[in-house]
Design a protein around this motif. Structure first.
Motif, PDB file in Angstrom:
ATOM      1  N   PHE A 137      41.045  37.665  97.622  1.00 11.33           N
ATOM      2  CA  PHE A 137      40.484  38.677  96.732  1.00 11.33           C
ATOM      3  C   PHE A 137      40.889  40.085  97.173  1.00 11.33           C
ATOM      4  CE2 PHE A 137      36.829  41.492  95.711  1.00 11.33           C
ATOM      5  CZ  PHE A 137      37.006  41.521  94.339  1.00 11.33           C
ATOM      6  N   VAL A 138      40.770  40.367  98.459  1.00  8.83           N
ATOM      7  CA  VAL A 138      41.136  41.692  98.966  1.00  8.83           C
ATOM      8  C   VAL A 138      42.634  41.922  98.804  1.00  8.83           C
ATOM      9  CG1 VAL A 138      41.276  43.097 101.061  1.00  8.83           C
ATOM     10  CG2 VAL A 138      39.172  41.879 100.511  1.00  8.83           C
ATOM     11  N   ALA A 139      43.444  40.899  99.078  1.00 10.33           N
ATOM     12  CA  ALA A 139      44.891  41.027  98.908  1.00 10.33           C
ATOM     13  C   ALA A 139      45.245  41.310  97.457  1.00 10.33           C
ATOM     14  CB  ALA A 139      45.588  39.769  99.400  1.00 10.33           C
ATOM     15  N   ALA A 140      44.568  40.647  96.534  1.00 10.08           N
ATOM     16  CA  ALA A 140      44.828  40.873  95.112  1.00 10.08           C
ATOM     17  C   ALA A 140      44.461  42.295  94.726  1.00 10.08           C
ATOM     18  CB  ALA A 140      44.043  39.879  94.265  1.00 10.08           C
ATOM     19  N   LEU A 141      43.356  42.796  95.247  1.00 13.85           N
ATOM     20  CA  LEU A 141      42.972  44.180  94.944  1.00 13.85           C
ATOM     21  C   LEU A 141      44.001  45.166  95.477  1.00 13.85           C
ATOM     22  CD1 LEU A 141      39.134  44.277  95.608  1.00 13.85           C
ATOM     23  CD2 LEU A 141      40.296  44.429  93.419  1.00 13.85           C
ATOM     24  N   LYS A 142      44.495  44.905  96.678  1.00  9.91           N
ATOM     25  CA  LYS A 142      45.463  45.834  97.281  1.00  9.91           C
ATOM     26  C   LYS A 142      46.814  45.789  96.578  1.00  9.91           C
ATOM     27  CE  LYS A 142      43.503  46.250 101.852  1.00  9.91           C
ATOM     28  NZ  LYS A 142      43.359  47.687 101.916  1.00  9.91           N
ATOM     29  N   THR A 143      47.236  44.627  96.116  1.00 10.78           N
ATOM     30  CA  THR A 143      48.549  44.540  95.488  1.00 10.78           C
ATOM     31  C   THR A 143      48.571  45.098  94.072  1.00 10.78           C
ATOM     32  OG1 THR A 143      48.129  42.271  94.775  1.00 10.78           O
ATOM     33  CG2 THR A 143      49.290  42.553  96.853  1.00 10.78           C
ATOM     34  N   ASN A 144      47.439  45.106  93.380  1.00 10.65           N
ATOM     35  CA  ASN A 144      47.452  45.658  92.033  1.00 10.65           C
ATOM     36  C   ASN A 144      46.990  47.119  92.005  1.00 10.65           C
ATOM     37  OD1 ASN A 144      44.667  45.702  92.061  1.00 10.65           O
ATOM     38  ND2 ASN A 144      44.396  44.146  90.490  1.00 10.65           N
ATOM     39  N   VAL A 169      30.533  39.859  91.634  1.00 10.52           N
ATOM     40  CA  VAL A 169      29.212  39.224  91.606  1.00 10.52           C
ATOM     41  C   VAL A 169      29.097  38.222  92.749  1.00 10.52           C
ATOM     42  CG1 VAL A 169      27.696  37.682  90.297  1.00 10.52           C
ATOM     43  CG2 VAL A 169      28.804  39.603  89.154  1.00 10.52           C
ATOM     44  N   GLY A 170      30.151  37.453  92.960  1.00  9.40           N
ATOM     45  CA  GLY A 170      30.166  36.503  94.071  1.00  9.40           C
ATOM     46  C   GLY A 170      30.051  37.188  95.415  1.00  9.40           C
ATOM     47  N   VAL A 171      30.741  38.317  95.567  1.00 12.23           N
ATOM     48  CA  VAL A 171      30.650  39.085  96.805  1.00 12.23           C
ATOM     49  C   VAL A 171      29.225  39.599  97.011  1.00 12.23           C
ATOM     50  CG1 VAL A 171      31.382  41.246  97.914  1.00 12.23           C
ATOM     51  CG2 VAL A 171      33.080  39.725  96.902  1.00 12.23           C
ATOM     52  N   ALA A 172      28.599  40.080  95.946  1.00  6.48           N
ATOM     53  CA  ALA A 172      27.233  40.591  96.055  1.00  6.48           C
ATOM     54  C   ALA A 172      26.247  39.494  96.431  1.00  6.48           C
ATOM     55  CB  ALA A 172      26.818  41.254  94.743  1.00  6.48           C
ATOM     56  N   VAL A 173      26.389  38.335  95.802  1.00  8.33           N
ATOM     57  CA  VAL A 173      25.485  37.223  96.108  1.00  8.33           C
ATOM     58  C   VAL A 173      25.673  36.759  97.548  1.00  8.33           C
ATOM     59  CG1 VAL A 173      24.977  34.811  95.579  1.00  8.33           C
ATOM     60  CG2 VAL A 173      25.235  36.463  93.730  1.00  8.33           C
ATOM     61  N   THR A 174      26.932  36.578  97.945  1.00  7.77           N
ATOM     62  CA  THR A 174      27.212  36.148  99.312  1.00  7.77           C
ATOM     63  C   THR A 174      26.744  37.198 100.321  1.00  7.77           C
ATOM     64  OG1 THR A 174      29.112  34.915  98.515  1.00  7.77           O
ATOM     65  CG2 THR A 174      29.015  35.340 100.872  1.00  7.77           C
ATOM     66  N   GLY A 175      26.951  38.465 100.006  1.00 12.58           N
ATOM     67  CA  GLY A 175      26.480  39.534 100.889  1.00 12.58           C
ATOM     68  C   GLY A 175      24.965  39.547 101.012  1.00 12.58           C
ATOM     69  N   GLY A 176      24.281  39.287  99.913  1.00 11.36           N
ATOM     70  CA  GLY A 176      22.815  39.211  99.961  1.00 11.36           C
ATOM     71  C   GLY A 176      22.335  38.072 100.835  1.00 11.36           C
ATOM     72  N   ILE A 177      22.988  36.923 100.701  1.00  9.00           N
ATOM     73  CA  ILE A 177      22.624  35.787 101.545  1.00  9.00           C
ATOM     74  C   ILE A 177      22.902  36.107 103.005  1.00  9.00           C
ATOM     75  CG2 ILE A 177      23.210  33.395 102.107  1.00  9.00           C
ATOM     76  CD1 ILE A 177      23.718  33.005  99.069  1.00  9.00           C
ATOM     77  N   ALA A 178      24.047  36.724 103.274  1.00  7.87           N
ATOM     78  CA  ALA A 178      24.376  37.096 104.657  1.00  7.87           C
ATOM     79  C   ALA A 178      23.354  38.079 105.223  1.00  7.87           C
ATOM     80  CB  ALA A 178      25.777  37.696 104.720  1.00  7.87           C
ATOM     81  N   ALA A 179      22.914  39.029 104.405  1.00  4.25           N
ATOM     82  CA  ALA A 179      21.913  39.994 104.869  1.00  4.25           C
ATOM     83  C   ALA A 179      20.598  39.299 105.212  1.00  4.25           C
ATOM     84  CB  ALA A 179      21.688  41.070 103.811  1.00  4.25           C
ATOM     85  N   LYS A 217      33.518  38.860  87.994  1.00  8.44           N
ATOM     86  CA  LYS A 217      32.871  37.667  88.552  1.00  8.44           C
ATOM     87  C   LYS A 217      33.053  37.605  90.068  1.00  8.44           C
ATOM     88  CE  LYS A 217      32.701  34.697  84.563  1.00  8.44           C
ATOM     89  NZ  LYS A 217      31.273  34.519  84.513  1.00  8.44           N
ATOM     90  N   ALA A 218      34.207  38.023  90.546  1.00 11.21           N
ATOM     91  CA  ALA A 218      34.428  38.024  91.997  1.00 11.21           C
ATOM     92  C   ALA A 218      33.472  38.995  92.689  1.00 11.21           C
ATOM     93  CB  ALA A 218      35.878  38.390  92.306  1.00 11.21           C
TER      94      ALA A 218
END
Length: 73
Positions: free
Chosen positions: A63-70, A13-23, A10-11
């Motif tokens: 989110f990035v911190a969680a990815l790096k720590t696990n 998906v949120g990144v993709a949606v936000t990235g699309g809006i930013a683009a 889900k995170a």
């Protein structure tokens, strides 16, 4: 699938949606959502727009911190 995988999916998906809006915003700034700057320049209230941007940045950092720590990133 466990809850961690579901949350990660889900995170992303949120990144993709936000990235699309930013683009879209970068491609056409006149029709985009640089809301905080636009409202501030016109003298209108902009704190809710600025605070939502800061909150989104904070959520991205978590989110990035969680990815790096696990070890996923």
């Amino acid at each position: 699938m466990d809850w961690a995988n579901a949350a990660t999916g889900k995170a992303w998906v949120g990144v993709a949606v936000t990235g699309g809006i930013a683009a879209m915003c970068l491609r056409d700034p006149d029709a985009a959502l640089a809301d905080a700057a636009i409202y501030a320049r016109s003298g209108k209230s902009y704190m809710k727009h600025l605070s939502s941007g800061v909150a989104a940045l904070g959520a991205s950092a978590v989110f990035v911190a969680a990815l790096k720590t696990n070890g996923a990133a």
